[in-house]
Scaffold this motif. Structure first.
Motif, PDB file in Angstrom:
ATOM      1  N   SER A  89       0.822  -1.212   0.000  1.00 48.51           N
ATOM      2  CA  SER A  89       0.000   0.000   0.000  1.00 48.51           C
ATOM      3  C   SER A  89       0.852   1.257   0.000  1.00 48.51           C
ATOM      4  CB  SER A  89      -0.926   0.015   1.213  1.00 48.51           C
ATOM      5  OG  SER A  89      -0.229   0.439   2.359  1.00 48.51           O
ATOM      6  N   GLY A  90       2.062   1.166   0.501  1.00 50.77           N
ATOM      7  CA  GLY A  90       2.869   2.390   0.583  1.00 50.77           C
ATOM      8  C   GLY A  90       4.250   2.118   1.123  1.00 50.77           C
ATOM      9  N   THR A 118      -3.004  11.508   3.798  1.00 52.50           N
ATOM     10  CA  THR A 118      -3.517  11.418   5.157  1.00 52.50           C
ATOM     11  C   THR A 118      -3.124  12.673   5.925  1.00 52.50           C
ATOM     12  OG1 THR A 118      -3.785   9.882   7.016  1.00 52.50           O
ATOM     13  CG2 THR A 118      -1.540  10.186   6.191  1.00 52.50           C
ATOM     14  N   HIS A 155      -6.522   5.904   2.445  1.00 51.15           N
ATOM     15  CA  HIS A 155      -7.124   4.638   2.869  1.00 51.15           C
ATOM     16  C   HIS A 155      -8.648   4.763   2.783  1.00 51.15           C
ATOM     17  CE1 HIS A 155      -8.641   1.453   5.487  1.00 51.15           C
ATOM     18  NE2 HIS A 155      -7.521   0.818   5.196  1.00 51.15           N
ATOM     19  N   ARG A 197       1.041   8.583   0.706  1.00 53.65           N
ATOM     20  CA  ARG A 197      -0.283   8.324   1.255  1.00 53.65           C
ATOM     21  C   ARG A 197      -0.975   9.663   1.562  1.00 53.65           C
ATOM     22  NH1 ARG A 197      -1.053   6.198   6.342  1.00 53.65           N
ATOM     23  NH2 ARG A 197       1.165   6.478   6.733  1.00 53.65           N
TER      24      ARG A 197
END
Ligand SMILES: *Cc1c(COP(=O)(O)O)cnc(C)c1O
Length: 577
Positions: free
Chosen positions: A34-35, A378, A410, A376
């Motif tokens: 994912s990252g 966030t 996410h 990401r």
């Protein structure tokens, strides 16, 4: 004999270090990451193979990936499963192991992928998969979604990784001398080891001594990646009892993993002989979160060959032959003539700009100072810090910069999604003044284009939440300047005006303030000042100094912040002790 099984037998011939990670970024078209954490795991294995370290790796198959990101014209993100075909890349092995979940027996199979290095080294990676005939439909989905589902789903995945993973290695005939847990997701492997090394009750004078904690500790290594309390996985004992049952007595579990809930970080801390954070500062922050434990630091690195773009690869081949397997050779970067270094950078920039224009229609050009921000999406990463005062930004930078964004939020991170929308709104507002683009579906391939093709790599996390950060190290490998908050690795790599630029106060000074708004303001102020007075003028009027700094980024930062150096540190400090 089947060549794959033959190869497997070859792998089991010598004892190994087993590296466990919930996500591994093996290759761009294998979407099992994912990252940053997963890409680091991939770089770990790639360097391990280059250095011919005796390692194996275990992860989950994530058959439907993390997710494929759709973004509409207003910047609203939606998610689709990423469909991929494991059999195109890996081999399904005939072995099966079984674990207990909610009183059912769940079968696990494994796919083998072999990471091969040009040096001749190779590391087998096992992708665990519960899509096995005989498992219930729900259980078949347990290895489908990386970081998907609820708490119970996550716990089941961690049982598969930790307990299933140890069983699988055993079933395949491996002898393991160290277990390395990459983040707390893999901590349950310690429970399986406690069960394996259980002493017979008649040999001990106190029944608690059947659990040979010392023996398990001796063979476990734990790397923590999270500098904030909320980032650590915790499960209620009710859920543990319901899903996992009482594999070891609850009283023992509580002693090792925390009284009120099972804290996966605490479990790993109590059962690992060597524990480390991923940058010096992060080691200290972790140490203060868990007093009484000895927490060291091994600063992350990135895989040099993977994270260097084609035009720079050719340049390094010409002037620093052998660089890929010996990044220390970057110490001689000064041998590369300025004009050739600049030309190689411009080639990478063209590749990126052409790609971004095709993807987004942003109409970007090759000459404008280009800033990249991708990771990401966030809250703590503050992708909107540069827009704190839009009027000021317009005044400083109209026609002088263009900005490229990328990154997924996410699926349950509403604030992260809101940030993507906000950037889209600002993109419209700045039309005709500052060109902006948001590239969807950030992945390793796009990351390489971005970190090599922009002029300045921007990173503005809220301190001390960036445990390490690795994308800035990738930028340095390509002679791209870092302009970042002093947090994570940048505290160690930064020399002001030499390897790049800092944003905001020094780490010691910034610790004095708990006021987030105040911090945002100070950081933004410094960002604007340096952009206006140092970075924009230098880019357009002092190319000579700019190229000197590119050389310093390579010679000082890429020289050190690579995963070859990191793995040698793991070997001497963690694996051989
Ligand atoms: C390197 C990388 C990251 C990590 O980026 P940070 O800025 O260090 O958080 C995340 N995603 C991808 C695809 C990467 O290649």
């Amino acid at each position: 004999m089947n060549p794959i099984l033959n190869q497997l037998q070859e792998f089991t011939r010598e004892p190994k270090i087993a590296y466990f990670s919930m996500e591994i970024g093996i290759a761009n078209d294998i979407p099992t990451y994912s990252g940053g954490l997963g890409v680091l795991a991939g770089d770990t294995i790639r360097s391990g193979a280059d250095l011919k370290l005796p390692m194996v790796a275990v992860t989950l198959l994530s058959k439907k990936g993390y997710f494929t990101q759709e973004i509409d014209e207003r910047g609203r993100q939606t998610e689709q499963p990423t469909l991929w075909e494991p059999s195109k890349y890996m081999t399904l092995l005939p072995s099966k192991v079984y674990i207990q979940i909610e009183d059912r027996e769940v079968a696990i199979q494994a796919w083998l992928y072999v990471v091969k290095s040009l040096t001749g080294g190779s590391i087998p990676v096992f992708f665990l998969d519960t899509d096995v005939e005989g498992n219930s439909p729900d259980d078949k989905e347990l290895t489908s979604y990386l970081y998907g589902g609820d708490q119970a789903y996550r716990l089941k995945q961690e049982i598969i990784l930790g307990i299933g993973g140890v069983k699988m290695l055993h079933e395949l005939g491996f002898e393991i001398k160290k277990y390395h847990m990459n983040e707390g997701h893999a901590s349950l492997l310690t429970i399986e080891l406690l069960l394996r090394y259980k002493r017979p009750i008649e040999d001990v004078w106190d029944e608690r001594l059947v659990w040979d904690v010392t023996r398990v500790r001796d063979i476990c290594v734990f790397t923590t990646h999270t500098p904030v309390e909320a980032g650590h996985d915790k499960f209620s004992y009710d859920l543990i009892l319901k899903v996992m049952g009482e594999l070891i007595p609850l009283s023992v579990m509580r002693e090792l993993g925390g009284d009120d809930s099972l804290n996966m970080t605490l479990l790993a801390l109590n059962l690992s002989e060597f524990v480390n954070g991923v940058a010096k500062k992060h080691g200290q922050v972790s140490q203060s979160m868990f007093p009484g434990y000895e927490i060291s630091a091994i600063t992350n690195g990135v895989h040099t060959y993977t994270w260097t773009c084609d035009s720079l690869k050719r340049l390094y081949d010409k002037y620093l032959p052998g660089w890929a397997n010996e990044p220390e050779l970057f110490v001689r970067v000064g041998r590369i003539p300025d004009d050739e270094l600049w030309a190689a950078h411009m080639e990478a920039k063209k590749v990126l700009i052409d790609f971004v224009n095709i993807e987004t229609n942003a109409g970007m050009d090759y000459e404008t100072l280009t800033i990249g921000f991708a990771r990401r999406a966030t809250a703590y990463k503050r992708p909107d810090l540069i827009f704190s005062d839009i009027e000021r930004l317009e005044k400083i930078a109209t026609g002088k910069i263009q900005i490229i964004y990328s990154g997924k939020a996410h699926p349950r991170d509403d604030h992260g999604k809101w940030l993507i929308e906000k950037i889209h709104v600002i993109k419209e507002r700045l039309k005709g003044k500052i060109k902006m683009a948001y590239v969807k579906n950030y992945d390793m391939e796009k990351a390489l284009k971005l970190v090599s093709g922009v002029d300045v790599w921007l990173n503005t996390p809220l301190r001390p939440r960036e445990a390490s950060g690795t994308s800035g190290m990738k930028a340095a490998h390509n002679g791209v300047m870092n302009f970042s908050i002093l947090d994570g690795w940048w505290i160690e790599g930064h020399i002001e005006g030499f390897t790049g630029w800092a944003i905001g106060p020094s780490p010691t000074e910034s610790m004095l303030s708990n006021n987030i708004e105040e911090m945002d303001k100070r950081d933004a102020e410094d960002l604007y000042n340096k952009l206006e007075n140092i970075i924009i003028p230098m880019y357009y009027t002092d190319r000579h100094t700019w190229i000197r700094m590119m050389q310093n980024a390579i010679g000082k930062n890429a020289y050190y912040f690579n995963s070859h150096r990191m793995m040698r540190r793991y070997v001497t400090e963690a694996y051989i002790r």
